[in-house]
Each structure stands twice: as C-alpha cells, then as structure tokens.
Design a protein around this motif. Structure first.
Motif, PDB file in Angstrom:
ATOM      1  N   PHE A 103      -3.618   2.095  14.234  1.00  0.00           N
ATOM      2  CA  PHE A 103      -2.164   2.146  14.126  1.00  0.00           C
ATOM      3  C   PHE A 103      -1.457   0.763  13.742  1.00  0.00           C
ATOM      4  O   PHE A 103      -0.655   0.431  12.799  1.00  0.00           O
ATOM      5  CB  PHE A 103      -1.271   2.737  15.399  1.00  0.00           C
ATOM      6  CG  PHE A 103       0.024   2.687  15.263  1.00  0.00           C
ATOM      7  CD1 PHE A 103       0.848   3.664  14.312  1.00  0.00           C
ATOM      8  CD2 PHE A 103       0.868   1.809  16.048  1.00  0.00           C
ATOM      9  CE1 PHE A 103       2.329   3.622  14.265  1.00  0.00           C
ATOM     10  CE2 PHE A 103       2.446   1.783  16.007  1.00  0.00           C
ATOM     11  CZ  PHE A 103       2.767   2.653  15.110  1.00  0.00           C
ATOM     12  N   GLU A 104      -1.931  -0.277  14.800  1.00  0.00           N
ATOM     13  CA  GLU A 104      -1.610  -1.675  14.338  1.00  0.00           C
ATOM     14  C   GLU A 104      -2.052  -2.260  13.141  1.00  0.00           C
ATOM     15  O   GLU A 104      -1.296  -2.866  12.214  1.00  0.00           O
ATOM     16  CB  GLU A 104      -2.071  -2.556  15.501  1.00  0.00           C
ATOM     17  CG  GLU A 104      -1.294  -2.191  16.787  1.00  0.00           C
ATOM     18  CD  GLU A 104       0.157  -2.507  16.671  1.00  0.00           C
ATOM     19  OE1 GLU A 104       0.673  -3.466  15.752  1.00  0.00           O
ATOM     20  OE2 GLU A 104       0.961  -1.728  17.340  1.00  0.00           O
ATOM     21  N   VAL A 105      -3.120  -1.767  12.617  1.00  0.00           N
ATOM     22  CA  VAL A 105      -3.822  -2.377  11.304  1.00  0.00           C
ATOM     23  C   VAL A 105      -2.894  -1.588  10.310  1.00  0.00           C
ATOM     24  O   VAL A 105      -2.536  -2.326   9.179  1.00  0.00           O
ATOM     25  CB  VAL A 105      -5.265  -1.592  10.982  1.00  0.00           C
ATOM     26  CG1 VAL A 105      -5.761  -1.787   9.447  1.00  0.00           C
ATOM     27  CG2 VAL A 105      -6.295  -2.322  11.970  1.00  0.00           C
ATOM     28  N   ALA A 106      -2.484  -0.344  10.340  1.00  0.00           N
ATOM     29  CA  ALA A 106      -1.740   0.209   9.407  1.00  0.00           C
ATOM     30  C   ALA A 106      -0.241  -0.492   9.327  1.00  0.00           C
ATOM     31  O   ALA A 106       0.203  -0.604   8.062  1.00  0.00           O
ATOM     32  CB  ALA A 106      -1.237   1.768   9.738  1.00  0.00           C
ATOM     33  N   ARG A 107       0.148  -0.882  10.392  1.00  0.00           N
ATOM     34  CA  ARG A 107       1.502  -1.969  10.292  1.00  0.00           C
ATOM     35  C   ARG A 107       1.287  -2.909   9.724  1.00  0.00           C
ATOM     36  O   ARG A 107       2.241  -3.540   8.652  1.00  0.00           O
ATOM     37  CB  ARG A 107       1.969  -2.012  11.660  1.00  0.00           C
ATOM     38  CG  ARG A 107       2.507  -0.932  12.590  1.00  0.00           C
ATOM     39  CD  ARG A 107       2.734  -1.473  13.828  1.00  0.00           C
ATOM     40  NE  ARG A 107       4.122  -2.329  13.946  1.00  0.00           N
ATOM     41  CZ  ARG A 107       4.343  -3.004  14.933  1.00  0.00           C
ATOM     42  NH1 ARG A 107       3.715  -2.713  16.101  1.00  0.00           N
ATOM     43  NH2 ARG A 107       5.301  -3.790  14.930  1.00  0.00           N
ATOM     44  N   ARG A 108       0.150  -3.579   9.677  1.00  0.00           N
ATOM     45  CA  ARG A 108      -0.097  -5.032   9.101  1.00  0.00           C
ATOM     46  C   ARG A 108      -0.225  -4.889   7.513  1.00  0.00           C
ATOM     47  O   ARG A 108      -0.095  -5.620   6.883  1.00  0.00           O
ATOM     48  CB  ARG A 108      -1.211  -5.656   9.758  1.00  0.00           C
ATOM     49  CG  ARG A 108      -1.043  -6.223  10.896  1.00  0.00           C
ATOM     50  CD  ARG A 108      -2.169  -6.384  12.199  1.00  0.00           C
ATOM     51  NE  ARG A 108      -1.726  -7.021  13.436  1.00  0.00           N
ATOM     52  CZ  ARG A 108      -0.862  -6.474  14.347  1.00  0.00           C
ATOM     53  NH1 ARG A 108      -0.588  -5.152  14.124  1.00  0.00           N
ATOM     54  NH2 ARG A 108      -0.853  -7.219  15.369  1.00  0.00           N
ATOM     55  N   LEU A 109      -0.864  -3.559   7.337  1.00  0.00           N
ATOM     56  CA  LEU A 109      -1.184  -3.183   5.768  1.00  0.00           C
ATOM     57  C   LEU A 109       0.137  -3.022   4.987  1.00  0.00           C
ATOM     58  O   LEU A 109       0.153  -2.939   3.767  1.00  0.00           O
ATOM     59  CB  LEU A 109      -2.081  -2.173   5.717  1.00  0.00           C
ATOM     60  CG  LEU A 109      -3.663  -2.583   6.055  1.00  0.00           C
ATOM     61  CD1 LEU A 109      -4.398  -1.613   5.896  1.00  0.00           C
ATOM     62  CD2 LEU A 109      -4.095  -3.818   5.347  1.00  0.00           C
ATOM     63  N   ALA A 110       1.113  -2.664   5.807  1.00  0.00           N
ATOM     64  CA  ALA A 110       2.360  -2.414   5.049  1.00  0.00           C
ATOM     65  C   ALA A 110       2.982  -3.451   4.138  1.00  0.00           C
ATOM     66  O   ALA A 110       2.771  -4.522   4.704  1.00  0.00           O
ATOM     67  CB  ALA A 110       3.464  -2.043   6.003  1.00  0.00           C
ATOM     68  N   GLY A 111       3.275  -3.070   2.882  1.00  0.00           N
ATOM     69  CA  GLY A 111       3.724  -4.266   1.997  1.00  0.00           C
ATOM     70  C   GLY A 111       2.670  -5.015   1.392  1.00  0.00           C
ATOM     71  O   GLY A 111       2.975  -6.026   0.654  1.00  0.00           O
ATOM     72  N   THR A 112       1.342  -4.813   1.557  1.00  0.00           N
ATOM     73  CA  THR A 112       0.467  -5.536   1.073  1.00  0.00           C
ATOM     74  C   THR A 112      -0.130  -4.548  -0.143  1.00  0.00           C
ATOM     75  O   THR A 112       0.532  -3.365  -0.533  1.00  0.00           O
ATOM     76  CB  THR A 112      -0.997  -5.642   1.940  1.00  0.00           C
ATOM     77  OG1 THR A 112      -1.377  -4.417   2.118  1.00  0.00           O
ATOM     78  CG2 THR A 112      -0.643  -6.166   3.131  1.00  0.00           C
ATOM     79  N   ASP A 113      -1.112  -4.958  -0.907  1.00  0.00           N
ATOM     80  CA  ASP A 113      -1.580  -4.109  -2.262  1.00  0.00           C
ATOM     81  C   ASP A 113      -2.518  -3.197  -1.859  1.00  0.00           C
ATOM     82  O   ASP A 113      -3.353  -2.629  -2.842  1.00  0.00           O
ATOM     83  CB  ASP A 113      -2.100  -5.114  -3.202  1.00  0.00           C
ATOM     84  CG  ASP A 113      -1.190  -6.070  -3.780  1.00  0.00           C
ATOM     85  OD1 ASP A 113       0.071  -5.797  -3.985  1.00  0.00           O
ATOM     86  OD2 ASP A 113      -1.587  -7.380  -3.928  1.00  0.00           O
TER      87      ASP A 113
END
Length: 258
Positions: A103-113
């Motif tokens: 879940f925290e990884v998904a948050r961090r990938l938001a806005g990336t490519d």
C-alpha cells in the motif's frame, strides 16, 4: 527498461524472466518471509505475467544486512527500484505485512511514470486499522509461539535450532515494523484494490478487511477463502487463479483507456 536490465540490485528477484509478458506482478512477503515464498506463484503465472518478488534485508542472501524496522523505509526502497520499470504495467501483491508495504509503495508510485494497475492485499486489515500486537516485545519463545499459531512456517523448522537463530532477528524486526506502522483514515490510492482473506484468520476480521474500501478511489472487491492467516498455502491454485484474473481484468481495463 526491462526487468533483466534492472534486476541487479538487492531488492527484486525474478525467478522466471518473461520478456514477452504484458504485465508484471510484484510480490511482497509477510513478516519473516522471503522472496522465495513466491517462487510457486512466479512459476504458475509465467510466461503470461512476469513475477518479481521483493527480498527484504536480514534474510536468505541478505541475512548479513540489518533489518529495516519501518514499513515506510521498506516501501521507500521498493518504490525506488520499481520506479525504473516503466515499460510494462505492474500490479502489487502483498501478504500480511507485505500488504501494508505494498500500500505504501502504491502511494509512492503515484505521479511517477510507472503504470500501476492495482493492489491485491492479502491477509491484512486496512491500513488505518491499528494493529496493537506486542509480538516484537516477546522473548524468542513468545515469537515462536506466534509463528506456530499462524501455521505459516514449515513445522520442521521448529526442530532446527540453528535455523531458528538465523530467522528470529528478521521476524522480530518485521513485527517491530508492523507494530510501528500508522496510516491516517483518509489516505487513499487511485488504483483498484482487491482484498483476499481467510475466513478463520484470527488477525483479520471481515469488517477490518472491508475497510480497505475506504483507502481507494478505484474499484474494490473482497474475496474470502476457507482457511486461516496462511489460507493461501492450502488454496494455492485458487489464489493464483484469483491473482491472474485480477491482473488480466485490470490490464484489459487499462488497455481500453489508452
């Protein structure tokens, strides 16, 4: 960038490289777990889906490294490495502690490519649910008792004192990370969330699993399997089929929006 080019670091393992796969599944282990736990999943889904398994420090080939006692730190490292994998869409699968990290990884990938298809959370209460267990504060016997009760560890391991000494630091470190993890109720991710749980899981009451709905702006579904916390060991074929189905549905939906 292809997985073969990128998997030179410490965090990601590819057991069955599948260069022609149209999607990737990144699997994050439970407390005390390792990347090899997902070898059967990788074998079952290859070559249609390329499975990458996360290897936390403090176990197997990373046993000489200190454990990270923070879900956020674990997520930072995983998201950093996944940030280079932009050539194919990926989905995240995490079991127990791994679901919180995912879940925290998904948050961090938001806005990336990175094209994130969705998150499959297994055997874990919603991120905003407080998990107040004191397992990390127990003595070694107390931690081993917890592992026995959850039935996710090979019973033969409990008769091997040398192996137990090797794994206990990682288990304690992971339970420390779980106990310290906090997520605010209003935190949401944009991608779909699918939750899988066992109907006799002592750690994840159905109401807690249902609360994952409050952490996504995308589609949500919940599937309950017969079994306890490690229901997926006994229902491997059914769980793998459910994972494959969700990745396929999410991939098809993403393709329609292109």
């Amino acid at each position: 960038m292809s997985s073969a080019a990128h998997l030179t670091g410490l965090w990601l393992r590819s057991f069955h490289p599948s260069p022609k796969a149209t999607a990737r599944l990144v699997c994050l282990p439970h407390a005390g777990g390792s990347a090899s736990y997902f070898f059967p999943v990788s074998k079952a889904l290859s070559p249609d889906v390329e499975v990458l398994a996360v290897q936390y420090p403090g176990r197997q080939d990373r046993r000489g490294e200190p454990c990270l006692e923070s879900v956020d730190e674990l997520a930072d490292h995983v998201a950093r490495d996944l940030g280079a994998l932009t050539d194919r869409p990926l989905a995240l699968f995490g079991h127990s502690m791994g679901a919180s990290v995912a879940f925290e990884v998904a948050r961090r990938l938001a806005g990336t490519d990175v094209p994130l298809l969705g998150l499959i959370a297994s055997g874990r209460s919603a991120p905003s649910s407080t998990w107040g267990a004191d397992v990390h504060l127990r003595d070694d016997a107390g931690i081993l008792r917890e592992l026995r009760e959850l039935s996710g560890t090979d019973a033969r391991l409990f008769d091997d004192e040398e192996l137990l000494r090797m794994i206990l630091p990682a288990v304690r470190g992971d339970y420390t990370a779980v106990a310290r993890y906090r997520c605010a109720p209003g935190v949401r991710i944009a991608c779909p969330v699918s939750v899988l749980v066992g109907d006799a899981d002592p750690q994840v009451p159905p109401a807690q699993a249902e609360r994952w709905r409050d952490h996504t702006d995308g589609a949500f579904d919940l599937r309950v399997f017969p079994g306890g916390h490690f229901y997926l060991n006994e229902r491997a074929d059914e769980v793998t089929a459910a994972i494959a189905d969700r990745v396929a549905r999410w991939s098809a939906a993403a393709a329609r929006t292109v």
